[in-house]
Scaffold this motif. Structure first.
Motif, PDB file in Angstrom:
ATOM      1  N   ALA A  59       0.833  -1.203   0.000  1.00  0.00           N
ATOM      2  CA  ALA A  59       0.000   0.000   0.000  1.00  0.00           C
ATOM      3  C   ALA A  59       0.869   1.256   0.000  1.00  0.00           C
ATOM      4  O   ALA A  59       0.603   2.212  -0.739  1.00  0.00           O
ATOM      5  N   ARG A  60       1.912   1.282   0.834  1.00  0.00           N
ATOM      6  CA  ARG A  60       2.800   2.443   0.875  1.00  0.00           C
ATOM      7  C   ARG A  60       3.565   2.610  -0.435  1.00  0.00           C
ATOM      8  O   ARG A  60       3.823   3.738  -0.887  1.00  0.00           O
ATOM      9  N   LEU A  61       3.928   1.479  -1.060  1.00  0.00           N
ATOM     10  CA  LEU A  61       4.613   1.558  -2.350  1.00  0.00           C
ATOM     11  C   LEU A  61       3.722   2.217  -3.394  1.00  0.00           C
ATOM     12  O   LEU A  61       4.154   3.111  -4.138  1.00  0.00           O
ATOM     13  N   LEU A  62       2.458   1.803  -3.447  1.00  0.00           N
ATOM     14  CA  LEU A  62       1.528   2.388  -4.410  1.00  0.00           C
ATOM     15  C   LEU A  62       1.308   3.873  -4.112  1.00  0.00           C
ATOM     16  O   LEU A  62       1.220   4.700  -5.028  1.00  0.00           O
ATOM     17  N   SER A  63       1.250   4.201  -2.827  1.00  0.00           N
ATOM     18  CA  SER A  63       1.091   5.603  -2.440  1.00  0.00           C
ATOM     19  C   SER A  63       2.287   6.438  -2.893  1.00  0.00           C
ATOM     20  O   SER A  63       2.127   7.570  -3.372  1.00  0.00           O
ATOM     21  N   ASN A  64       3.482   5.894  -2.780  1.00  0.00           N
ATOM     22  CA  ASN A  64       4.681   6.602  -3.228  1.00  0.00           C
ATOM     23  C   ASN A  64       4.701   6.784  -4.741  1.00  0.00           C
ATOM     24  O   ASN A  64       5.102   7.835  -5.257  1.00  0.00           O
ATOM     25  N   ILE A  65       4.271   5.754  -5.457  1.00  0.00           N
ATOM     26  CA  ILE A  65       4.205   5.861  -6.920  1.00  0.00           C
ATOM     27  C   ILE A  65       3.236   6.967  -7.323  1.00  0.00           C
ATOM     28  O   ILE A  65       3.515   7.779  -8.216  1.00  0.00           O
ATOM     29  N   ALA A  66       2.080   7.012  -6.626  1.00  0.00           N
ATOM     30  CA  ALA A  66       1.111   8.073  -6.908  1.00  0.00           C
ATOM     31  C   ALA A  66       1.712   9.454  -6.629  1.00  0.00           C
ATOM     32  O   ALA A  66       1.488  10.408  -7.387  1.00  0.00           O
ATOM     33  N   ARG A  67       2.507   9.573  -5.563  1.00  0.00           N
ATOM     34  CA  ARG A  67       3.127  10.861  -5.252  1.00  0.00           C
ATOM     35  C   ARG A  67       4.133  11.268  -6.317  1.00  0.00           C
ATOM     36  O   ARG A  67       4.232  12.430  -6.693  1.00  0.00           O
ATOM     37  N   TRP A  68       4.894  10.300  -6.829  1.00  0.00           N
ATOM     38  CA  TRP A  68       5.872  10.606  -7.892  1.00  0.00           C
ATOM     39  C   TRP A  68       5.175  11.158  -9.132  1.00  0.00           C
ATOM     40  O   TRP A  68       5.666  12.089  -9.769  1.00  0.00           O
ATOM     41  N   PHE A  69       4.040  10.573  -9.471  1.00  0.00           N
ATOM     42  CA  PHE A  69       3.352  10.962 -10.709  1.00  0.00           C
ATOM     43  C   PHE A  69       2.463  12.205 -10.555  1.00  0.00           C
ATOM     44  O   PHE A  69       2.265  12.932 -11.529  1.00  0.00           O
ATOM     45  N   THR A  70       1.940  12.419  -9.367  1.00  0.00           N
ATOM     46  CA  THR A  70       0.945  13.496  -9.206  1.00  0.00           C
ATOM     47  C   THR A  70       1.410  14.664  -8.340  1.00  0.00           C
ATOM     48  O   THR A  70       0.805  15.742  -8.379  1.00  0.00           O
ATOM     49  N   GLY A  71       2.431  14.465  -7.519  1.00  0.00           N
ATOM     50  CA  GLY A  71       2.835  15.504  -6.581  1.00  0.00           C
ATOM     51  C   GLY A  71       1.910  15.604  -5.379  1.00  0.00           C
ATOM     52  O   GLY A  71       1.981  16.564  -4.605  1.00  0.00           O
ATOM     53  N   ILE A  72       1.049  14.609  -5.199  1.00  0.00           N
ATOM     54  CA  ILE A  72       0.081  14.592  -4.100  1.00  0.00           C
ATOM     55  C   ILE A  72       0.388  13.393  -3.208  1.00  0.00           C
ATOM     56  O   ILE A  72       0.493  12.262  -3.691  1.00  0.00           O
ATOM     57  N   GLU A  73       0.520  13.641  -1.915  1.00  0.00           N
ATOM     58  CA  GLU A  73       0.845  12.554  -0.982  1.00  0.00           C
ATOM     59  C   GLU A  73      -0.359  12.259  -0.094  1.00  0.00           C
ATOM     60  O   GLU A  73      -0.753  13.084   0.729  1.00  0.00           O
ATOM     61  N   ILE A  74      -0.939  11.093  -0.278  1.00  0.00           N
ATOM     62  CA  ILE A  74      -2.060  10.650   0.554  1.00  0.00           C
ATOM     63  C   ILE A  74      -1.654   9.343   1.225  1.00  0.00           C
ATOM     64  O   ILE A  74      -1.379   8.350   0.552  1.00  0.00           O
ATOM     65  N   HIS A  75      -1.612   9.354   2.535  1.00  0.00           N
ATOM     66  CA  HIS A  75      -1.265   8.118   3.245  1.00  0.00           C
ATOM     67  C   HIS A  75      -2.351   7.080   2.984  1.00  0.00           C
ATOM     68  O   HIS A  75      -3.545   7.399   3.020  1.00  0.00           O
ATOM     69  N   PRO A  76      -1.971   5.833   2.733  1.00  0.00           N
ATOM     70  CA  PRO A  76      -2.987   4.813   2.416  1.00  0.00           C
ATOM     71  C   PRO A  76      -3.962   4.539   3.559  1.00  0.00           C
ATOM     72  O   PRO A  76      -5.025   3.964   3.337  1.00  0.00           O
ATOM     73  N   GLY A  77      -3.622   4.968   4.788  1.00  0.00           N
ATOM     74  CA  GLY A  77      -4.523   4.757   5.910  1.00  0.00           C
ATOM     75  C   GLY A  77      -5.611   5.816   6.023  1.00  0.00           C
ATOM     76  O   GLY A  77      -6.564   5.638   6.790  1.00  0.00           O
ATOM     77  N   ALA A  78      -5.491   6.901   5.265  1.00  0.00           N
ATOM     78  CA  ALA A  78      -6.485   7.969   5.330  1.00  0.00           C
ATOM     79  C   ALA A  78      -7.833   7.493   4.798  1.00  0.00           C
ATOM     80  O   ALA A  78      -7.906   6.675   3.877  1.00  0.00           O
ATOM     81  N   THR A  79      -8.910   8.031   5.366  1.00  0.00           N
ATOM     82  CA  THR A  79     -10.273   7.677   4.948  1.00  0.00           C
ATOM     83  C   THR A  79     -10.860   8.825   4.139  1.00  0.00           C
ATOM     84  O   THR A  79     -10.917   9.965   4.613  1.00  0.00           O
ATOM     85  N   ILE A  80     -11.290   8.534   2.911  1.00  0.00           N
ATOM     86  CA  ILE A  80     -11.775   9.570   1.995  1.00  0.00           C
ATOM     87  C   ILE A  80     -13.169   9.205   1.503  1.00  0.00           C
ATOM     88  O   ILE A  80     -13.421   8.065   1.103  1.00  0.00           O
ATOM     89  N   GLY A  81     -14.059  10.192   1.513  1.00  0.00           N
ATOM     90  CA  GLY A  81     -15.445   9.970   1.100  1.00  0.00           C
ATOM     91  C   GLY A  81     -15.641  10.076  -0.397  1.00  0.00           C
ATOM     92  O   GLY A  81     -14.689  10.078  -1.180  1.00  0.00           O
ATOM     93  N   LYS A  82     -16.888  10.211  -0.795  1.00  0.00           N
ATOM     94  CA  LYS A  82     -17.248  10.231  -2.211  1.00  0.00           C
ATOM     95  C   LYS A  82     -17.006  11.609  -2.831  1.00  0.00           C
ATOM     96  O   LYS A  82     -17.081  12.619  -2.170  1.00  0.00           O
ATOM     97  N   ARG A  83     -16.723  11.586  -4.124  1.00  0.00           N
ATOM     98  CA  ARG A  83     -16.611  12.809  -4.941  1.00  0.00           C
ATOM     99  C   ARG A  83     -15.610  13.798  -4.359  1.00  0.00           C
ATOM    100  O   ARG A  83     -15.807  15.015  -4.411  1.00  0.00           O
ATOM    101  N   PHE A  84     -14.533  13.292  -3.811  1.00  0.00           N
ATOM    102  CA  PHE A  84     -13.460  14.127  -3.281  1.00  0.00           C
ATOM    103  C   PHE A  84     -12.664  14.711  -4.438  1.00  0.00           C
ATOM    104  O   PHE A  84     -12.246  13.993  -5.338  1.00  0.00           O
TER     105      PHE A  84
END
Length: 257
Positions: free
Chosen positions: A53-78
């Motif tokens: 999960a952390r690896l995928l999160s890091n890959i997303a940060r490399w590509f998007t410049g956005i860091e979201i910890h995989p443990g965070a809870t996010i609702g709909k249409r964010f």
């Protein structure tokens, strides 16, 4: 998953007038890419595949410049608009239909384990560069102005700005000065308003009002002494120009007392 993607795309069209078509939104919006990858990372986190999960999160940060910890809870249409520099911590919780602009941090204020990041209600909007710190709660429909630092909970429907953040607009606010300030400033996602809230300027403005009232009171007292036949020493008081601070009042001239 497909239904969520469609909802996300509709959410972008509702909140970004620059969106042209669904293809552009799907392929060119890093905020959506980060959210979609987070949902996968979050599922991996919940089934205890935390390294992956952390690896995928890091890959997303490399590509998007956005860091979201995989443990965070996010609702709909964010929706994360622009996105660069956004950081969302592990125990952050985000409700439905929330909007974050670039440079926003949902951070913690302690190294202790447990709940240490903010909780956002539904339809919360956080302006560019704002920092929301600690296990605080932002109520439904609340707004945070650009570059603000929020360290205390915000009630539902309130708008806060400044460092530290102050309430400038309250739901059902009956205080005239706060109502006028809220109407004057409104909400600026990028903090571009010429009327941006400045706590120092507000304090100076209050001091000038107080000084002007005291000058007028002293002059009235001096006139009363003269009528009573009491001789009082006259002193020239330098003028204070308030036109730069109080647009709705005339600047007082020099008073001779």
């Amino acid at each position: 998953m497909i239904r969520q993607i469609r909802e996300d795309i509709r959410g972008v069209f509702a909140r970004d007038p620059a969106a042209r078509n669904s293809w552009d939104v799907m392929t060119l919006y890093p905020g959506l890419h980060a959210v979609w990858m987070h949902r996968i990372a979050n599922k991996l986190w919940r089934i205890r595949l935390k390294w992956l999960a952390r690896l995928l999160s890091n890959i997303a940060r490399w590509f998007t410049g956005i860091e979201i910890h995989p443990g965070a809870t996010i609702g709909k249409r964010f929706f994360i608009d622009h996105g660069t520099g956004v950081v969302i911590g592990e125990t952050a919780e985000i409700g439905d239909d929330c909007t974050l602009y670039h440079g926003v941090t949902l951070g913690g204020t302690t190294w202790n384990a447990g709940k240490r990041h903010p909780t956002l209600g539904d339809r919360v909007v956080i302006g560019a560069g704002a920092k929301i710190l600690g296990p605080i709660t932002l109520g439904d429909d609340s707004k945070v102005g650009s570059n603000s630092v929020v360290v205390k909970s915000v009630a539902a429907g309130d708008t806060v700005v400044g460092i530290p953040a102050h309430v400038v607009k309250e739901t059902n606010d009956h205080h005239e000065h706060k109502r006028r300030l809220g109407e004057l400033i409104g909400f600026e996602a990028y903090g571009a308003s010429e009327n941006a809230y400045d706590p120092v300027a507000q304090v100076i403005s209050s001091l000038l009002r107080h000084s002007r009232a005291m000058d007028l009171q002293v002059r009235c007292l001096h006139q009363a002494l003269e009528k009573a036949g009491i001789d009082a020493r006259r002193t020239v008081i330098p003028s204070i120009e308030t036109s730069d601070f109080l647009k709705d009042e005339e600047s007082p001239s020099s008073y001779v007392i």
